[in-house]
Design an enzyme around this catalytic site. Structure first.
Site, short mmCIF file in Angstrom:
data_model
loop_
_atom_site.label_atom_id
_atom_site.label_comp_id
_atom_site.label_asym_id
_atom_site.label_seq_id
_atom_site.Cartn_x
_atom_site.Cartn_y
_atom_site.Cartn_z
N HIS A 238 0.30 -1.05 -0.10
CA HIS A 238 0.28 0.05 -0.28
C HIS A 238 0.85 0.90 -0.22
O HIS A 238 2.04 1.24 0.56
CB HIS A 238 -1.16 0.18 1.51
N ASP B 26 2.85 -4.61 7.99
CA ASP B 26 2.08 -3.88 8.11
C ASP B 26 0.09 -4.64 8.43
O ASP B 26 0.37 -5.68 6.87
CB ASP B 26 2.15 -3.28 6.27
N LYS C 195 -10.48 -0.70 10.04
CA LYS C 195 -10.90 -2.05 9.61
C LYS C 195 -11.24 -3.10 9.77
O LYS C 195 -11.30 -4.07 9.29
CB LYS C 195 -9.22 -2.20 9.08
N CYS D 42 -4.74 2.36 -4.00
CA CYS D 42 -3.74 2.85 -3.06
C CYS D 42 -2.66 1.81 -3.13
O CYS D 42 -1.89 1.60 -2.67
CB CYS D 42 -3.88 2.73 -1.29
N GLN E 208 -4.56 -5.34 7.40
CA GLN E 208 -5.53 -5.91 6.43
C GLN E 208 -5.79 -7.84 7.22
O GLN E 208 -6.61 -8.02 7.00
CB GLN E 208 -5.64 -6.78 5.23
N1 7TS Z 1 -1.74 -0.70 4.63
C1 7TS Z 1 -2.50 -1.75 3.67
C2 7TS Z 1 -2.58 -2.89 3.61
C3 7TS Z 1 -3.72 -1.66 3.79
O1 7TS Z 1 -4.92 -2.01 2.96
C4 7TS Z 1 -3.67 0.37 3.73
C5 7TS Z 1 -5.43 0.71 3.45
C6 7TS Z 1 -3.24 1.26 4.93
C7 7TS Z 1 -2.12 0.18 5.28
C8 7TS Z 1 -3.78 1.73 5.24
O2 7TS Z 1 -4.42 2.51 6.15
P1 7TS Z 1 -4.77 3.42 6.64
O3 7TS Z 1 -6.02 2.91 7.95
O4 7TS Z 1 -3.72 3.96 7.42
O5 7TS Z 1 -5.21 4.26 5.71
N2 7TS Z 1 -5.71 0.52 2.89
C9 7TS Z 1 -7.61 0.54 2.15
C10 7TS Z 1 -8.13 0.18 0.74
O6 7TS Z 1 -7.80 -0.70 0.66
N3 7TS Z 1 -8.78 0.75 0.59
O7 7TS Z 1 -8.89 1.85 1.48
C11 7TS Z 1 -8.01 2.00 2.37
#
Ligand code: 7TS
Length: 421
Positions: free
Chosen positions: A137, A214, A240, A379, A217
């Site tokens: 990401h 990370d 999430k 992303c 997910q």
């Molecule tokens: N890493 C992974 C694997 C992700 O899927 C996401 C967000 C992030 C980091 C960042 O997370 P945040 O909470 O800091 O934004 N992924 C997604 C997605 O797949 N669609 O919207 C956000």
């Protein structure tokens, strides 16, 4: 056959009462337009929130709202206790040795940036190698691009194979160049691939590298045990995993967190301030400057309680069943191309393209029937580039997803195809 009864017992335990679970999520009842029921297939972007989380935050504001760590009055003490109890719950949830190792951040993105701005800037110099992967990401790419421009660190990437797995042979070769840091996603938000985190971390440690996982997910969907994985740092987001937006966490090994310089400066992260100097606070407060997201932390704790009440193994099992079914049905559709490995190697994500139809059109037409999927590069632009496509449509599943919703998705996709025929 001593274990003959065990599978049946397990099956009974694993059968989730989905209708009961769905009743916990008020939004799932909503009509997106008159007569059109929501079919929410975008939990990878953010999950929906159960009443238990909404009520915990509501109750905090109605009954206990006060700033934390600063007052001796009843409300301040209540608020502080709720905030710190949530940290304990989060620590237990990922089997962290101590709640001092859980730093509240805004989200996964901030957790990774915290490491980049503190540990990495204190430890990495020009020429030092950082290994990432092609399926990251943007939040695990751009902080390192910024550091590369500032410091001249070197970046290398573990390639993704055609079937959506990491090429571990190339990883081995890269490790022979003595990297300082290996940072990778536990589960891809596009391919759904669940990477062999423990094995990859053991390999990194064998050459003396620090590791960042990370887990944005993975933690919402699988049982994640940070001690078993052996990761040095683990980043994740509450939103999430049934929790609110605006809060996430960073887990770190104690020695690393102790040695790292602070991130943001201000109130709460200090023990003592003089006109020309300061002393940092102890963990975890050293990394939590200013008034934090108190209601959100409490909501995060309630989300952990909620997930525990269902059971992470049960959630993973349910999602596996839905994903297997979804992939099977999607594969039947002529002109539909799925990305990522087979269901046994992935979580509840199905990213696809439809021949001759732009992914945004697919999402827009599905929305007319209340079906919420995401379209774009999610992303993960370099990953899409690798597959030679600008975008995919993505359906994703969680504990409240049903086979009926998958059927509606399939029906919807056939409608899209008819419209473009
Ligand atoms: N890493 C992974 C694997 C992700 O899927 C996401 C967000 C992030 C980091 C960042 O997370 P945040 O909470 O800091 O934004 N992924 C997604 C997605 O797949 N669609 O919207 C956000």
């Amino acid at each position: 056959m001593e274990s003959a009864n065990f599978p049946l017992f397990t099956i009974i335990l694993m059968t989730l009462n989905i209708q009961k679970i769905r009743a916990d999520f008020p939004i799932l009842n909503r009509e997106v337009k008159p007569g059109v029921q929501l079919v929410y297939l975008d939990s990878t972007a953010t999950s929906q929130k159960p009443l238990a989380v909404i009520d915990a935050m509501d109750s905090y504001y109605r009954n206990s709202n006060a700033n934390i760590h600063r007052g001796v009055h009843t409300l301040a003490e209540e608020a502080t206790k709720l905030y710190e109890d949530a940290r304990e719950k989060i620590a237990k949830f990922i089997n962290a040795p101590s709640a001092r190792q859980i730093i509240y951040t805004r989200n996964t993105t901030e957790s990774i940036n915290l490491i980049a701005y503190t540990w990495a800037r204190a430890n990495l110099k020009a020429g030092d190698l950082v290994i990432l992967t092609e399926m990251e990401h943007h939040s695990n790419l751009v902080p390192w691009h910024i550091l590369q421009a500032e410091r001249g660190i070197e970046l290398e990437f573990i390639p993704v194979t055609d079937n959506g797995l990491l090429d571990l042979d190339v990883y081995k070769t890269l490790l022979s160049r003595s990297p300082r840091l290996v940072s990778f996603t536990h589960m891809s938000n596009v391919l759904g691939t669940i990477n062999p985190a423990r094995e990859m971390i053991v390999m990194a440690h064998a050459v003396g590298a620090i590791t960042i996982l990370d887990a944005a997910q993975s933690i919402p969907h699988l049982k994640v045990d940070v001690q078993n994985l052996g990761a040095d740092f683990v980043a994740f987001s509450a939103h999430k995993m049934c929790g609110p937006t605006g809060i996430g966490a960073l887990y770190g090994r104690l020695e690393l967190l102790e040695a790292m310089p602070p991130f943001l400066g201000g109130g709460d992260m200090i023990k003592e301030v003089k006109l020309r100097s300061f002393r940092t606070n102890s963990l975890p407060y050293k990394f939590e400057a200013g008034t934090p997201a108190i209601a959100e932390a409490i909501g995060f704790g309630a989300a952990v309680d909620y997930l525990n009440s269902i059971g992470m193994d049960n959630i993973a099992e349910h999602e596996h069943e839905i994903t297997e079914y979804a992939l099977e049905r999607l594969e039947e559709i002529p002109g539909l191309k799925l990305f990522g490995p087979s269901a046994d190697k992935k979580g509840g994500v199905a990213a696809f393209t439809l021949e001759g139809i732009h992914p945004h059109d697919v999402a827009q037409i599905l929305d007319k029937d209340g079906i919420a999927v995401r379209a774009g590069h999610h992303c993960a632009q370099p990953l899409h580039e690798k597959f030679g496509i600008p975008a995919t449509s993505r359906a994703s599943f969680y504990l409240y997803s049903t086979k009926n919703e998958v059927d509606m998705l399939i029906q919807g996709i056939y409608k899209v195809k008819e419209l473009f025929a």
